[in-house]
Design an enzyme around this catalytic site. Sequence first.
Site, mmCIF file in Angstrom:
data_model
loop_
_atom_site.group_PDB
_atom_site.id
_atom_site.type_symbol
_atom_site.label_atom_id
_atom_site.label_comp_id
_atom_site.label_asym_id
_atom_site.label_seq_id
_atom_site.Cartn_x
_atom_site.Cartn_y
_atom_site.Cartn_z
ATOM 1 N N SER A 95 -11.587 33.444 7.386
ATOM 2 C CA SER A 95 -12.688 33.419 6.538
ATOM 3 C C SER A 95 -14.019 33.838 7.549
ATOM 4 O O SER A 95 -14.135 34.752 8.320
ATOM 5 C CB SER A 95 -13.031 32.014 5.923
ATOM 6 O OG SER A 95 -13.923 32.347 4.802
ATOM 7 N N ASP A 224 -7.520 36.578 -3.309
ATOM 8 C CA ASP A 224 -8.733 35.700 -2.707
ATOM 9 C C ASP A 224 -9.935 35.891 -3.597
ATOM 10 O O ASP A 224 -10.889 36.840 -3.973
ATOM 11 C CB ASP A 224 -8.867 36.339 -1.423
ATOM 12 C CG ASP A 224 -9.845 35.422 -0.718
ATOM 13 O OD1 ASP A 224 -10.716 34.852 -1.286
ATOM 14 O OD2 ASP A 224 -9.578 35.708 0.708
ATOM 15 N N HIS A 253 -7.599 32.411 -1.057
ATOM 16 C CA HIS A 253 -8.193 32.423 0.144
ATOM 17 C C HIS A 253 -7.786 31.226 0.987
ATOM 18 O O HIS A 253 -7.560 31.384 2.370
ATOM 19 C CB HIS A 253 -9.638 32.104 -0.187
ATOM 20 C CG HIS A 253 -10.746 32.121 1.015
ATOM 21 N ND1 HIS A 253 -10.813 33.558 1.501
ATOM 22 C CD2 HIS A 253 -11.427 31.261 1.663
ATOM 23 C CE1 HIS A 253 -11.771 33.185 2.778
ATOM 24 N NE2 HIS A 253 -12.228 31.913 2.660
#
Length: 273
Positions: A95, A224, A253
């Site tokens: 991320s 995601d 995610h």
Amino acid sequence: MPYFEGSDGAQLYYKDWGSGPPVVFSHGWPLSSDAWDVELKLLADNGFRAIAHDRRGHGRSEDTWTGNDMDTYAADLAALVDGLGLSDVVVVGHSTGGGEAVRYAARHGAGRVRKVVTVGAIPPVMVRSDTNPEGTPLSVFDEIRANVLADRSQYWKELALPFYGFNREGAVLSQGLVDHFWLQGMHAGLAPAYDCVRAFSETDLTDDLKALDVPILIAHGDDDQIVPIHDAAAKAIELVRYGTLRVYPGASHGIHGEYQKQLGRDLLEFIRS
């Protein structure tokens, strides 16, 4: 606990497990190095030196008022790698941490980084603009900031559900995983958590991706909900010279369950190759 000095002297916490070729992990927002514990143990058990730090203002690191931006995050990562005297490093980022790893490798990693791995990562850029019309509207990130200010404790509990895909029909909720997300989030300082939203949403990493001259594995779940694959990995793979795209069907995610197991296998294979 082990600490190192960040690029401006901030005291930043890190973990250093195992011995062998070094692999350095960067975590996502609003988490800490604890989010990588399973992968750290996997790598250490398989003959690697697995290292992860708590980003400034997150986890056990100093709660800094300044430096909560991608340039400083990358400079802090450089301070860790340089301070430990590492070479032939593999950097792995999830991320926001994927953006941090890419910027570090592009701007500080020459002669030190041999491979890059991103997982559910933010590059090239998330926010919608004239040059990125398919991106996420700025209003979405403004709402995130408002939630962080208003009641971040409740917000972390709510955010954990789409983060791990627990809001999908048929998903089996892990309350323990939700609680762990909340716990890590509550260790992030208010100002760093707030400022990091701009860092992960508005930083344009296009040129950094183009500058990479080492192999990169771009891993992303196709469900995601936080960093949609069409805004991130699908674009990033077109910008890098030595990239491999690995898509995980149905994966969220957050890294957990079968997704985590397969990612671990792919991570080992890519690092060893």
